[in-house]
Design an enzyme around this catalytic site. Structure first.
Site, PDB file in Angstrom:
ATOM      1  N   ARG A  82       0.821  -1.205   0.000  1.00 31.63           N
ATOM      2  CA  ARG A  82       0.000   0.000   0.000  1.00 31.63           C
ATOM      3  C   ARG A  82       0.859   1.260   0.000  1.00 31.63           C
ATOM      4  O   ARG A  82       1.855   1.342   0.726  1.00 31.63           O
ATOM      5  CB  ARG A  82      -0.932   0.016   1.221  1.00 31.63           C
ATOM      6  N   ASP A  83       0.447   2.226  -0.844  1.00 30.00           N
ATOM      7  CA  ASP A  83       1.121   3.521  -0.903  1.00 30.00           C
ATOM      8  C   ASP A  83       0.916   4.251   0.425  1.00 30.00           C
ATOM      9  O   ASP A  83      -0.163   4.225   1.005  1.00 30.00           O
ATOM     10  CB  ASP A  83       0.531   4.349  -2.056  1.00 30.00           C
ATOM     11  N   ASN A  99       5.066   6.437 -13.304  1.00 28.71           N
ATOM     12  CA  ASN A  99       5.754   7.701 -13.557  1.00 28.71           C
ATOM     13  C   ASN A  99       7.207   7.389 -13.889  1.00 28.71           C
ATOM     14  O   ASN A  99       7.858   6.629 -13.159  1.00 28.71           O
ATOM     15  CB  ASN A  99       5.667   8.607 -12.322  1.00 28.71           C
ATOM     16  N   VAL A 153      10.257   8.361  -6.484  1.00 29.66           N
ATOM     17  CA  VAL A 153      11.058   7.190  -6.092  1.00 29.66           C
ATOM     18  C   VAL A 153      11.607   6.543  -7.353  1.00 29.66           C
ATOM     19  O   VAL A 153      10.843   6.086  -8.226  1.00 29.66           O
ATOM     20  CB  VAL A 153      10.213   6.189  -5.281  1.00 29.66           C
ATOM     21  N   HIS A 197       7.802   1.412 -10.410  1.00 24.91           N
ATOM     22  CA  HIS A 197       6.606   1.006  -9.661  1.00 24.91           C
ATOM     23  C   HIS A 197       5.367   1.349 -10.466  1.00 24.91           C
ATOM     24  O   HIS A 197       5.314   2.366 -11.152  1.00 24.91           O
ATOM     25  CB  HIS A 197       6.555   1.663  -8.278  1.00 24.91           C
ATOM     26  N   HIS A 256       1.457   2.239 -10.030  1.00 20.19           N
ATOM     27  CA  HIS A 256       0.389   2.626  -9.099  1.00 20.19           C
ATOM     28  C   HIS A 256      -0.897   1.931  -9.551  1.00 20.19           C
ATOM     29  O   HIS A 256      -1.293   2.072 -10.712  1.00 20.19           O
ATOM     30  CB  HIS A 256       0.148   4.134  -9.148  1.00 20.19           C
TER      31      HIS A 256
HETATM   32  P1  DGP Z   1       6.135   8.517  -7.779  1.00 23.21           P
HETATM   33  O1  DGP Z   1       7.608   8.209  -7.653  1.00 23.21           O
HETATM   34  O2  DGP Z   1       5.871   9.974  -8.029  1.00 23.21           O
HETATM   35  O3  DGP Z   1       5.426   7.671  -8.812  1.00 23.21           O
HETATM   36  O4  DGP Z   1       5.423   8.231  -6.380  1.00 23.21           O
HETATM   37  C1  DGP Z   1       6.008   7.486  -5.357  1.00 23.21           C
HETATM   38  C2  DGP Z   1       4.916   6.999  -4.423  1.00 23.21           C
HETATM   39  O5  DGP Z   1       5.536   6.187  -3.452  1.00 23.21           O
HETATM   40  C3  DGP Z   1       4.146   8.079  -3.683  1.00 23.21           C
HETATM   41  O6  DGP Z   1       2.755   7.920  -3.971  1.00 23.21           O
HETATM   42  C4  DGP Z   1       4.414   7.824  -2.209  1.00 23.21           C
HETATM   43  C5  DGP Z   1       4.936   6.410  -2.187  1.00 23.21           C
HETATM   44  N1  DGP Z   1       5.980   6.168  -1.200  1.00 23.21           N
HETATM   45  C6  DGP Z   1       7.166   6.824  -1.105  1.00 23.21           C
HETATM   46  N2  DGP Z   1       7.913   6.314  -0.107  1.00 23.21           N
HETATM   47  C7  DGP Z   1       7.175   5.285   0.431  1.00 23.21           C
HETATM   48  C8  DGP Z   1       7.405   4.369   1.498  1.00 23.21           C
HETATM   49  O7  DGP Z   1       8.447   4.373   2.158  1.00 23.21           O
HETATM   50  N3  DGP Z   1       6.417   3.466   1.756  1.00 23.21           N
HETATM   51  C9  DGP Z   1       5.258   3.424   1.028  1.00 23.21           C
HETATM   52  N4  DGP Z   1       4.362   2.484   1.372  1.00 23.21           N
HETATM   53  N5  DGP Z   1       4.992   4.283   0.025  1.00 23.21           N
HETATM   54  C10 DGP Z   1       5.950   5.190  -0.280  1.00 23.21           C
END
Ligand code: DGP
Length: 115
Positions: free
Chosen positions: A30-31, A86, A95, A99, A101
């Site tokens: 989960r995000d 992304n 990140v 990944h 979403h």
């Molecule tokens: P993006 O790189 O912009 O596609 O988004 C990264 C997503 O990852 C963002 O929605 C928040 C999530 N995220 C970042 N760090 C962590 C983490 O340590 N744990 C979890 N569960 N989600 C994370």
């Protein structure tokens, strides 16, 4: 595995998370900042920065398979869901570990964007 990559650590259980699905090649968790009632991230266990980072076909197949598993387990396979990845600065990738979403559980509108 990259030592300074948070998703490498989560995908290899160095840091634990709220996992929804796992297999040998990928995991889904989960995000931490959900944009929808279901917001799950599907990631390869091996470090790849984006989809254009020579990701093996087997891993790509595992990622797509995992999306289906997540949708079924979260109960959104019939109501509908959206998959976004992304890649790079124009997409605001934060990140730098590939990944997907998986978003669902509410109407996401007709825009390609999640908001
Ligand atoms: P993006 O790189 O912009 O596609 O988004 C990264 C997503 O990852 C963002 O929605 C928040 C999530 N995220 C970042 N760090 C962590 C983490 O340590 N744990 C979890 N569960 N989600 C994370």
């Amino acid at each position: 595995m990259s030592d300074d990559c948070i998703f490498c650590k989560i995908a290899n259980h160095v840091i634990e998370s709220d996992y929804v699905y796992e297999d040998d090649l990928v995991c889904a968790f989960r995000d931490m900042s959900p944009a929808a009632p279901t917001h799950v991230l599907v990631v390869p266990r091996a470090h790849h920065e984006t989809l254009v980072d020579d990701v093996p076909a087997e891993t790509l197949a595992a990622l797509v398979h995992a999306v289906g598993e997540v949708a079924r387990r979260e109960g959104i396979s019939e109501s509908g869901f959206r998959v976004i990845t992304n890649a790079g600065p124009d997409a605001d990738q934060v990140v730098r570990h590939l990944h997907l979403h998986v978003l669902g559980g509410r109407s996401l509108g007709s825009s390609l964007l999640a908001e």
